[in-house]
Motif scaffolding. Structure first.
Motif, PDB file in Angstrom:
ATOM      1  N   LEU A 124      -2.433 127.223  -6.067  1.00  0.00           N
ATOM      2  CA  LEU A 124      -3.850 127.079  -6.428  1.00  0.00           C
ATOM      3  C   LEU A 124      -3.939 126.523  -7.843  1.00  0.00           C
ATOM      4  O   LEU A 124      -3.179 126.954  -8.712  1.00  0.00           O
ATOM      5  CB  LEU A 124      -4.560 128.433  -6.355  1.00  0.00           C
ATOM      6  N   PRO A 125      -4.873 125.580  -8.095  1.00  0.00           N
ATOM      7  CA  PRO A 125      -5.775 124.964  -7.130  1.00  0.00           C
ATOM      8  C   PRO A 125      -5.008 124.246  -6.030  1.00  0.00           C
ATOM      9  O   PRO A 125      -3.892 123.768  -6.240  1.00  0.00           O
ATOM     10  CB  PRO A 125      -6.587 123.988  -7.974  1.00  0.00           C
ATOM     11  N   GLN A 163     -14.927 136.266  -3.267  1.00  0.00           N
ATOM     12  CA  GLN A 163     -14.273 135.358  -4.212  1.00  0.00           C
ATOM     13  C   GLN A 163     -15.205 134.177  -4.445  1.00  0.00           C
ATOM     14  O   GLN A 163     -15.005 133.083  -3.933  1.00  0.00           O
ATOM     15  CB  GLN A 163     -12.930 134.891  -3.641  1.00  0.00           C
ATOM     16  N   PRO A 204     -13.461 130.477  -6.238  1.00  0.00           N
ATOM     17  CA  PRO A 204     -12.036 130.351  -5.893  1.00  0.00           C
ATOM     18  C   PRO A 204     -11.351 129.169  -6.554  1.00  0.00           C
ATOM     19  O   PRO A 204     -10.133 129.187  -6.748  1.00  0.00           O
ATOM     20  CB  PRO A 204     -12.060 130.184  -4.372  1.00  0.00           C
ATOM     21  N   PHE A 205     -12.109 128.128  -6.917  1.00  0.00           N
ATOM     22  CA  PHE A 205     -11.483 126.921  -7.458  1.00  0.00           C
ATOM     23  C   PHE A 205     -11.044 127.097  -8.916  1.00  0.00           C
ATOM     24  O   PHE A 205     -10.392 126.216  -9.477  1.00  0.00           O
ATOM     25  CB  PHE A 205     -12.428 125.732  -7.314  1.00  0.00           C
ATOM     26  N   HIS A 235      -9.533 134.519   1.189  1.00  0.00           N
ATOM     27  CA  HIS A 235     -10.171 134.292  -0.110  1.00  0.00           C
ATOM     28  C   HIS A 235     -10.146 132.828  -0.495  1.00  0.00           C
ATOM     29  O   HIS A 235     -11.110 132.305  -1.058  1.00  0.00           O
ATOM     30  CB  HIS A 235      -9.470 135.114  -1.195  1.00  0.00           C
ATOM     31  N   HIS A 236      -9.036 132.168  -0.216  1.00  0.00           N
ATOM     32  CA  HIS A 236      -8.852 130.788  -0.663  1.00  0.00           C
ATOM     33  C   HIS A 236      -8.670 129.826   0.502  1.00  0.00           C
ATOM     34  O   HIS A 236      -9.091 128.678   0.428  1.00  0.00           O
ATOM     35  CB  HIS A 236      -7.648 130.695  -1.603  1.00  0.00           C
ATOM     36  N   ALA A 274      -3.413 128.639   1.167  1.00  0.00           N
ATOM     37  CA  ALA A 274      -3.188 129.516   0.023  1.00  0.00           C
ATOM     38  C   ALA A 274      -2.927 130.942   0.475  1.00  0.00           C
ATOM     39  O   ALA A 274      -2.028 131.606  -0.033  1.00  0.00           O
ATOM     40  CB  ALA A 274      -4.384 129.477  -0.919  1.00  0.00           C
ATOM     41  N   ASP A 275      -3.723 131.431   1.434  1.00  0.00           N
ATOM     42  CA  ASP A 275      -3.514 132.775   1.959  1.00  0.00           C
ATOM     43  C   ASP A 275      -3.666 132.853   3.476  1.00  0.00           C
ATOM     44  O   ASP A 275      -3.429 133.896   4.063  1.00  0.00           O
ATOM     45  CB  ASP A 275      -4.435 133.797   1.281  1.00  0.00           C
TER      46      ASP A 275
END
Length: 291
Positions: free
Chosen positions: A96-97, A112, A115-116, A260-261, A265-266
């Protein structure tokens, strides 16, 4: 008159890909995308075609506006039959980003909202830092997750309409998954494919979780209200067009959000329909007057 379909069985395809950008929801430990799904390639006439394929794709590939495509920068092709070295490739989360991403939707606006602004490195799947984890808690994913493991995933989905066509049941049967780990199921709706107004993807049922057993098998069932409204219905943008099985690298579920992302990412897409589906079904709201 032919009776409309009431039930259908679909084969789910193994993948590493969600949308086309980022090119994959899985990286290797070299920081390249591992793409099994659709590859964007330049054509002799100067156009760009999105075609089925497998490749290692550079994280700095050209990034178009959401809804458009540019050719991926191919590091190398991945053969259908993986080499021993490719089978042993260790898989990792995206940092992330998110690199090479043009998807601006906030996946979990309540949990979230920004998130960015989060910065996080890429982690091998088995080393993702699960929040509040203590070694004595007994984490189950402790060995590297390899590409050879990932490509074993198989699944089928059975969809059955309710007698009054106001709901549909979804039943998934899966094998070859990452053993003893958390999976969730995501709905892709027509609104999620709109380049002018991306909405965050949603769970297909809440809770949308299942845990693969020690042999990598899993099952999932959910009943959704009016998942296939007619194209001219007020809620036509809510029409379900795909069913996606996500591996959760942080072994977490997020309630009404899929992550969340998101997008590597997740959450990590592993099984899905090859193309938008369910065109044979039409449902209606229970009250009969739309949403």
């Amino acid at each position: 008159m032919t009776e409309p379909s009431r039930s259908a069985v679909y084969r789910l395809s193994m993948t590493t890909q969600g949308p086309l950008y980022p090119p994959s929801e899985v990286m290797n430990t070299d920081g390249d995308f591992v793409v099994i799904g659709t590859i964007t390639r330049a054509q002799p006439d100067g156009t760009v075609a999105a075609v089925p394929g497998r490749a290692i794709v550079a994280a700095d590939s050209p990034l178009p506006q959401f809804g458009s495509t540019l050719p991926y920068r191919i590091v190398r092709e991945l053969p259908e039959k993986l080499s021993t070295e490719d089978e042993a490739m260790v898989l990792a989360t995206l940092p992330l980003p998110l690199p090479c991403s043009n998807y601006t939707a906030v996946m979990a606006p309540q949990q979230q909202p920004e998130p960015f602004s989060v910065t996080r490195p890429s982690y091998p799947f088995h080393q993702a830092p699960i929040p509040d984890l203590q070694p004595e808690d007994g984490p189950k994913v402790t060995a590297p997750v390899t590409l050879g493991q990932w490509v074993k995933a198989r699944g089928t989905l059975t969809v059955t309409l309710a007698e009054d066509s106001t709901a549909a049941e979804f039943r998934g049967e899966f094998s070859g998954l990452i053993p003893e780990s958390l999976y969730t199921v995501m709905a892709i709706r027509r609104r999620d494919l709109d380049p002018d107004g991306p909405a965050h993807p949603s769970p297909l049922g809440v809770p949308n979780v299942f845990v693969a057993d020690e042999e990598g098998n899993g099952r999932y069932r959910a009943v959704l209200p009016d998942p296939f409204p007619a194209t001219d219905a007020p809620n036509s943008a809510d029409r379900l067009v795909n069913f996606v099985v996500l591996w959760m690298s942080y072994q977490q579920n997020y309630g009404g959000a899929v992550g969340h992302h998101g997008l590597g990412a997740d959450i990590h897409a592993q099984l899905r329909l090859d193309a938008p589906g369910f065109a044979e079904f039409t449902t209606r709201p229970r009250n009969g007057d739309g949403k």
